[in-house]
Every structure is written in structure tokens, then in C-alpha cells.
Design an enzyme around this catalytic site. Structure first.
Site, PDB file in Angstrom:
ATOM      1  N   GLU A 175      41.472  60.173  29.624  1.00  0.00           N
ATOM      2  CA  GLU A 175      40.601  59.213  28.949  1.00  0.00           C
ATOM      3  C   GLU A 175      40.174  59.623  27.537  1.00  0.00           C
ATOM      4  O   GLU A 175      39.005  59.888  27.262  1.00  0.00           O
ATOM      5  CB  GLU A 175      39.350  58.966  29.794  1.00  0.00           C
ATOM      6  CG  GLU A 175      39.644  58.370  31.139  1.00  0.00           C
ATOM      7  CD  GLU A 175      38.383  58.056  31.935  1.00  0.00           C
ATOM      8  OE1 GLU A 175      38.477  57.216  32.846  1.00  0.00           O
ATOM      9  OE2 GLU A 175      37.317  58.627  31.640  1.00  0.00           O
ATOM     10  N   GLU A 363      42.400  56.740  38.554  1.00  0.00           N
ATOM     11  CA  GLU A 363      40.982  56.808  38.927  1.00  0.00           C
ATOM     12  C   GLU A 363      40.483  55.414  39.262  1.00  0.00           C
ATOM     13  O   GLU A 363      40.745  54.457  38.532  1.00  0.00           O
ATOM     14  CB  GLU A 363      40.099  57.356  37.792  1.00  0.00           C
ATOM     15  CG  GLU A 363      40.087  58.844  37.618  1.00  0.00           C
ATOM     16  CD  GLU A 363      39.065  59.290  36.578  1.00  0.00           C
ATOM     17  OE1 GLU A 363      38.054  58.583  36.368  1.00  0.00           O
ATOM     18  OE2 GLU A 363      39.286  60.352  35.970  1.00  0.00           O
TER      19      GLU A 363
END
Length: 452
Positions: A175, A363
Site C-alpha cells: 500500500e 487484504e
């Protein structure tokens, strides 16, 4: 709504035999032992020691004590029938000063974790960078210093040579939009810097590092699968007014296009976010080509959707995110809307990039208040969340979209960055005073769902 697995209309077999089922963690959030065995100081060690930066003044020194209890937790992964375990390598355990001298005790530790996973029949998936930049490098400018490409490449090489004989799946970065945005624009995450002139070079160098890391892995480990992960949010305008639609498009560019498109060789999406023209200041000859890498897979990480309207007063993007708390919708402990179709929409969006070979959800999960009653944790909201989001993943797969795996965030309740220990995302409850583990009802459901 709760899906009825027992009715046979929703089960693991519908996803196919090759679908990857897993669970994900991050080193700094679970390991504790922040100054053990030669580990150096990371930006999160420094940031979390500052007053007022972490909710309730929580400290990461113990976290889930995974550094010492990794066998216990890997045994729980096996007990939950989870075949794939995604975890990250702490940069400062390997290179305490970011570059230079290698800490053999750190190498030994991760070799032990990897070996124990394999001995238990669990496939290790390594994330190389999950936000814990060495503080020694932050002092030199961190992600705003172009030298970070060389620093990061050195770290990747050490890890590849140390663990590559047994690890088949690698993720270069976790991320980048979050650690650059929260850490270098808003200043609410480590290292706590703010402003566009910190953010833009951090973005550029992070994207260059993703590709450089991929190339290092490919050179040293030609037969492994190499990926990277992106934080995504499904973005919709508050109304069909042209100003709201345009504002939502700019936010979508920032959240969902800014990092993936340069990686795919498309350059920066200046068409969707004109402020990116200011990136020219940091782009040197050859950079556009250097940002591109042909990853074997892309991980999308999705929790919610965002509703956006126009805002004249918001600099650079002239958009405002309408908080879920103000929209009379179901929310998680993080204040994020529970909106299962978001994951379907993001998978559909990323499938439009034809050069992506493979997509996985690396995720997805939810934080809700958990209560221990008679030694058990019943968490129906998390269980329903996982079921409903998984149904949307299945919808995407049945429509022929690329989606080849699903990793729950996260294994155990942990240190949730600036939120401290309050939000509990885990399939396993942790009493942070005693370190006692209790598998939650959602964890039991997931174990039964993916059981062969």
C-alpha cells in the site's frame, strides 16, 4: 444478512481448486521485541514514542509478541486450515541502519519463521516493505530522497539471497498510497511529515522502488512469483451533478490509479488529477521507463467505499469525502462503511488493465468491538462481513474476472498503527496483558469454509 453456507449455495469449491486462501500480517504490528537481537530503530519506533501520535498512548513494544511466539501463531494458522501465510520482513532486523552491515540474528529469525511455516504445511508469502523504514534513512530524507531506490534495492537483494531458496511468493510493497499519503502528506503516520512537497517525491520514489525491487527479485530468483499490493477504495459521487462526478473522478485517480498506472507503463494519470503535473520536478530522464515492471500478480486491498462531493476549499483535489458516520450506513470500528459490492467493483476496475496477469485480494477484513464471554468471542458482524465480501469476490470470478486468491486481514488482533490497540481486526482475539489467544467465531467459520 448472513450467507447460508450449510445450504450448499456458497462454499469453497465454487472458487476453484487453484484459488489461494490465506491470512495476512505485518511485522511491526505483531512482532514486538522492538530492540531485540540487534534490530535497528524504524520510523514507527520513533513516531510511536512521540506524545499524542498513537491513540491512548499505546506502545508497540510487545504488540502480539509474534517475534517470540511465532510457533504458537503458526500452529493456530494450521489449526484454522489456512494454507497461505502472508507476513512482512522488518527492514531494520536485517539492516539495522538501512544499509551496510547485515544483522545475522535477523536473518536467522526469519529463516526460522519460514522453515516452521513449511514444516507445518503452510506456504510463506513475504512482503518486503510494510511501512517500517529504518530511522537512519529517514534522517537522510527517507522516501523524499532519491537514494532510497538504491537503499531499498540493497534490502531486497539481501532478502532474496537469504530466503529465496524456500519462498515462492514475494510482494515488493504494501500500500504505497497509505505510507506516502498518511506519512508524507497528512503527517498522521510515521514519519509525520506533511505537505505536497514531501508527498510528491515520496510517491515518485516509492513507485520507482516497487519496480526496482521487482527487477532485483527477478534477477536473483527467476522462478518465483513476484507481486506488489495496492490499497483501493470504491469511489462514487454523492450526486449526479457534474461537479460531484468530477470530484469523485479526481479522488478515484488519487486512490486507485496513481500507483498502478505508472507500474504498468502508463505514466502518471495527469488527465485525472492535474496537480500531478507538479511531479515533473522530480522526474529525471529514464524514470518513466524505470517505474514499469511486469509483475506476476497484483494484490488489491479493499475494505470500503467512499462517497465524494465537490469542495472548493480542499486544495489540489477540490473534493470532500463524505464520512460514513454521517450517511446512516453500517460502519466498522474504523468508521468505514460496510459495503460488500465495493470489492466486486474494484476487481472489475482492475480487470480493465489488460496487462495485469493475475489479481488477488491480499487484504480484506473488518474491525468490530469484541467481547470475551466464558472464554469465547462471538463476532457475528465480522463473520457476516467476510461472508458478504467473499460472495462479491465469487461474483467477480463467476463473471470471468481475474481473481485468484483471498487473504483475510488479519490473523490476530494487533497494533493498528496510529489507532493503537483499539481496533480489533483479528480472526484470533489477543489479550494484550496476558497474550492469551482465543479463536473468534469468525476464525472458526473461515477455518470450516476453507477446509478441504
Amino acid at each position: 444478512m448472513e450467507l447460508k453456507q450449510q445450504d450448499g449455495d456458497f462454499n469453497k469449491r465454487l472458487f476453484g481448486d487453484d484459488f489461494k486462501w490465506g491470512v495476512a500480517t505485518a511485522a511491526f504490528q505483531v512482532e514486538g521485541s522492538c530492540d531485540c537481537d540487534g534490530k535497528g530503530e524504524s520510523i514507527w519506533d520513533v513516531f510511536s514514542a512521540k506524545r499524542g501520535k498513537i491513540k491512548n498512548g499505546d506502545k508497540p513494544h510487545m504488540a502480539c509478541d509474534f517475534y517470540k511466539r511465532y510457533k504458537e501463531d503458526i500452529d493456530l494458522i494450521k489449526q484454522l486450515n489456512i494454507p497461505n501465510f502472508r507476513f512482512s520482513i522488518s527492514w531494520t532486523r536485517i539492516l539495522p541502519q538501512g544499509t551496510g552491515e547485515i544483522n545475522q540474528l535477523g536473518i536467522d529469525h526469519y529463516n526460522q519463521v519460514i522453515d516452521y511455516c513449511i514444516s507445518q504445511g503452510i506456504e510463506p508469502w513475504i512482503t518486503l516493505y510494510h511501512w517500517d523504514l529504518p530511522q537512519a534513512l529517514e534522517v537522510k530524507g527517507g522516501w523524499t530522497n532519491r537514494e532510497v531506490v538504491n537503499w531499498f534495492s540493497e534490502f531486497v537483494r539481501v532478502c532474496a539471497h537469504s530466503f529465496g531458496d524456500r519462498v515462492k511468493y514475494w510482494m515488493v510493497m504494501n500500500e504505497p498510497s497509505v505510507f506516502t499519503g498518511a506519512g508524507y502528506f497528512f503527517g498522521i503516520h510515521a514519519p509525520g511529515r506533511a505537505g505536497l512537497w514531501n508527498f510528491l517525491p515520496a510517491v515518485h520514489h516509492a513507485i520507482m522502488c516497487m519496480a526496482a525491487g521487482g527487477r532485483e527479485l527477478r534477477k536473483i530468483l527467476p522462478d518465483v512469483e513476484i507481486g506488489t499490493t495496492f490499497s483501493c477504495s470504491y469511489v462514487e459521487p454523492k450526486s449526479d451533478k457534474p461537479r460531484d462526478v468530477a470530484a469523485a473522478s479526481r479522488v478515484d485517480t488519487l486512490l486507485n490509479r496513481l500507483y498502478i498506472e505508472p507500474t504498468l507503463g502508463m505514466g502518471y494519470p495527469v488527465d485525472g488529477l492535474p496537480v500531478l503535473k507538479k511531479m515533473d520536478k522530480y522526474i529525471q530522464p529514464g524514470d518513466i521507463e524505470s517505474m514499469e515492471f511486469d509483475f506476476d500478480f497484483i494484490g488489491v486491498q479493499l475494505y470500503t467505499r467512499e462517497i465524494v462531493d465537490h469542495s472548493f476549499f480542499t486544495p489540489y483535489i477540490h473534493a470532500n469525502i463524505v464520512g460514513a458516520k454521517h450517511r446512516n450506513v453500517q460502519i466498522t470500528e474504523m468508521g468505514w462503511e460496510v459495503y460488500p459490492p465495493a470489492i466486486y467493483e474494484i476487481l472489475k476496475k482492475f480487470n480493465q488493465y489488460k496487462s495485469i496477469k493475475k489479481l488477488l485480494v491480499t487484504e480484506n477484513g473488518a474491525a468490530f468491538p469484541d467481547v470475551v464471554t466464558d472464554g469465547k468471542v462471538d463476532d457475528p458482524r465480522r463473520k457476516a462481513y467476510l461472508q458478504q465480501y467473499l460472495q462479491q469476490v465469487l461474483k467477480a470470478k463467476q463473471e470471468g474476472l481475474k481473481v485468484d486468491g483471498y487473504f483475510v486481514w488479519t490473523l490476530t488482533d494487533n497494533f493498528e498503527w496510529a489507532e493503537g490497540y483499539n481496533p480489533r481486526f483479528g480472526l484470533i482475539h489477543v489479550d494484550f496483558e496476558t497474550q492469551k489467544r482465543i479463536v473468534k467465531a469468525s476464525g472458526q467459520w473461515y477455518a470450516n469454509f476453507i477446509k478441504d
